[in-house]
Scaffold this motif. Structure first.
Motif, PDB file in Angstrom:
ATOM      1  N   PHE A  45     -85.421 -85.943  58.384  1.00 51.00           N
ATOM      2  CA  PHE A  45     -84.895 -86.353  57.075  1.00 51.00           C
ATOM      3  C   PHE A  45     -83.881 -87.461  57.315  1.00 51.00           C
ATOM      4  O   PHE A  45     -82.940 -87.302  58.095  1.00 51.00           O
ATOM      5  N   ILE A  46     -84.075 -88.609  56.651  1.00 49.84           N
ATOM      6  CA  ILE A  46     -83.206 -89.766  56.888  1.00 49.84           C
ATOM      7  C   ILE A  46     -81.889 -89.603  56.130  1.00 49.84           C
ATOM      8  O   ILE A  46     -81.880 -89.494  54.908  1.00 49.84           O
ATOM      9  N   ILE A  47     -80.809 -89.586  56.870  1.00 46.71           N
ATOM     10  CA  ILE A  47     -79.473 -89.513  56.277  1.00 46.71           C
ATOM     11  C   ILE A  47     -78.956 -90.912  55.951  1.00 46.71           C
ATOM     12  O   ILE A  47     -78.385 -91.153  54.883  1.00 46.71           O
ATOM     13  N   SER A  48     -79.171 -91.860  56.859  1.00 44.17           N
ATOM     14  CA  SER A  48     -78.771 -93.247  56.623  1.00 44.17           C
ATOM     15  C   SER A  48     -79.646 -94.165  57.461  1.00 44.17           C
ATOM     16  O   SER A  48     -80.204 -93.767  58.479  1.00 44.17           O
ATOM     17  N   GLY A  49     -79.772 -95.412  56.999  1.00 42.93           N
ATOM     18  CA  GLY A  49     -80.590 -96.383  57.711  1.00 42.93           C
ATOM     19  C   GLY A  49     -82.013 -96.424  57.183  1.00 42.93           C
ATOM     20  O   GLY A  49     -82.360 -95.757  56.200  1.00 42.93           O
ATOM     21  N   GLU A  70     -82.810 -93.942  53.231  1.00 38.16           N
ATOM     22  CA  GLU A  70     -82.115 -92.656  53.189  1.00 38.16           C
ATOM     23  C   GLU A  70     -82.717 -91.734  52.131  1.00 38.16           C
ATOM     24  O   GLU A  70     -83.318 -92.177  51.157  1.00 38.16           O
ATOM     25  N   ASN A  71     -82.578 -90.455  52.377  1.00 38.07           N
ATOM     26  CA  ASN A  71     -83.081 -89.395  51.490  1.00 38.07           C
ATOM     27  C   ASN A  71     -84.604 -89.294  51.504  1.00 38.07           C
ATOM     28  O   ASN A  71     -85.206 -88.833  50.531  1.00 38.07           O
ATOM     29  N   SER A  72     -85.228 -89.727  52.608  1.00 43.09           N
ATOM     30  CA  SER A  72     -86.682 -89.626  52.757  1.00 43.09           C
ATOM     31  C   SER A  72     -87.025 -88.656  53.886  1.00 43.09           C
ATOM     32  O   SER A  72     -86.367 -88.644  54.929  1.00 43.09           O
ATOM     33  N   PHE A  73     -88.068 -87.864  53.662  1.00 46.64           N
ATOM     34  CA  PHE A  73     -88.603 -87.008  54.721  1.00 46.64           C
ATOM     35  C   PHE A  73     -89.639 -87.791  55.521  1.00 46.64           C
ATOM     36  O   PHE A  73     -90.387 -88.611  54.976  1.00 46.64           O
ATOM     37  N   LEU A  74     -89.702 -87.520  56.823  1.00 47.68           N
ATOM     38  CA  LEU A  74     -90.704 -88.112  57.696  1.00 47.68           C
ATOM     39  C   LEU A  74     -91.610 -87.014  58.245  1.00 47.68           C
ATOM     40  O   LEU A  74     -91.166 -85.895  58.466  1.00 47.68           O
ATOM     41  N   ALA A  92     -87.189 -97.013  64.336  1.00 49.28           N
ATOM     42  CA  ALA A  92     -85.973 -97.318  63.581  1.00 49.28           C
ATOM     43  C   ALA A  92     -85.964 -98.803  63.232  1.00 49.28           C
ATOM     44  O   ALA A  92     -85.953 -99.654  64.124  1.00 49.28           O
ATOM     45  N   PHE A  93     -85.983 -99.133  61.948  1.00 44.72           N
ATOM     46  CA  PHE A  93     -85.921-100.525  61.498  1.00 44.72           C
ATOM     47  C   PHE A  93     -84.491-101.041  61.580  1.00 44.72           C
ATOM     48  O   PHE A  93     -84.250-102.210  61.858  1.00 44.72           O
ATOM     49  N   THR A  94     -83.548-100.171  61.300  1.00 41.06           N
ATOM     50  CA  THR A  94     -82.121-100.433  61.506  1.00 41.06           C
ATOM     51  C   THR A  94     -81.588 -99.269  62.337  1.00 41.06           C
ATOM     52  O   THR A  94     -82.324 -98.357  62.679  1.00 41.06           O
ATOM     53  N   ASP A  95     -80.316 -99.292  62.667  1.00 46.45           N
ATOM     54  CA  ASP A  95     -79.711 -98.071  63.205  1.00 46.45           C
ATOM     55  C   ASP A  95     -79.904 -96.978  62.162  1.00 46.45           C
ATOM     56  O   ASP A  95     -79.698 -97.216  60.960  1.00 46.45           O
ATOM     57  N   VAL A  96     -80.299 -95.820  62.605  1.00 47.42           N
ATOM     58  CA  VAL A  96     -80.654 -94.772  61.652  1.00 47.42           C
ATOM     59  C   VAL A  96     -80.094 -93.428  62.121  1.00 47.42           C
ATOM     60  O   VAL A  96     -79.967 -93.170  63.326  1.00 47.42           O
ATOM     61  N   LYS A  97     -79.737 -92.610  61.145  1.00 49.49           N
ATOM     62  CA  LYS A  97     -79.251 -91.262  61.417  1.00 49.49           C
ATOM     63  C   LYS A  97     -80.166 -90.286  60.691  1.00 49.49           C
ATOM     64  O   LYS A  97     -80.449 -90.453  59.504  1.00 49.49           O
TER      65      LYS A  97
END
Length: 221
Positions: A45-49, A70-74, A92-97
């Protein structure tokens, strides 16, 4: 850590139990989260990025399926797949958490909390609708209109106002657009040139800006 989206969608008890079994991990821009056909026992689950979700064609060309924020499930389709193998790749397209949720624990929580099940269903439904739209745009409209449709969607998801135009909070270039559209960079460059001539696109400092208010009318004509 900001879990507002989950907190707004889930009961406090469900959220606390979800966070209890999960762990947070960071990936640098360009790092791979997982590869197609690899074993995976967790949902992300994307928290940020932002991340790029893609498949490699038989000729080695990358086809980008989603650019997700953000707010997307993978890889949430794996919840209902006992093989535990990914059907897509993700970088990761950007830095991602991301929040990494073990499948075993997630399946238990889904059986206990209907609100979590609804959240997952909404995620899958949203991706399905996007795939339908991509299929329609691939088979029924010209390349310049496909480019316009993709730029409009990117502006909707990642756009910001720039005078009468819209820019993107993510760095989108012609090569990335080509991978999203399943074509080559030269074809995208010609399409962008036509959109510029029509006044629907401008490029400043290697950044693309679109006239979002008129772009939709163009690709729907």
């Amino acid at each position: 850590m900001n879990y507002d989206y989950l907190g707004d969608s889930l009961t406090k008890e469900c959220l606390n139990n979800l966070l209890r079994v999960s762990q947070c991990q960071e990936f640098k821009q360009g790092e791979t989260l997982f590869l197609e056909h690899s074993f995976c026992d967790s949902v992300y689950f994307i928290i940020s990025g932002n991340v790029t979700v893609y498949k490699d064609n038989s000729d080695g060309r990358r086809k980008i399926i989603y650019l997700l924020g953000e707010n997307s499930f993978l890889n949430d389709t794996m919840i209902y797949d006992d093989l535990n193998k990914t059907s897509i790749s993700c970088d990761a397209f950007t830095d991602v958490k991301v929040l990494i949720i073990p499948l075993k624990e997630l399946r238990i929580l889904l059986s206990k909390y209907p609100d979590l099940s609804i959240l997952i269903i909404k995620s899958l439904s949203k991706k399905t609708k996007r795939l339908y739209r991509q299929l329609k745009n691939t088979t029924t409209i010209s390349m310049d209109k496909r480019i316009a449709a993709k730029l409009w969607k990117l502006a909707k998801d990642f756009g910001y106002e720039h005078k009468e135009f819209h820019g993107f909070t993510v760095k989108v270039n012609n090569t990335y657009l080509a991978d999203m559209l399943g074509t080559n960079r030269e074809t995208v460059s010609r399409g962008i040139k036509k959109l510029k001539e029509l006044g629907l696109v401008k490029v400043e400092n290697n950044q693309i800006f679109i006239l979002k208010s008129k772009m939709k009318d163009f690709y729907r004509r």
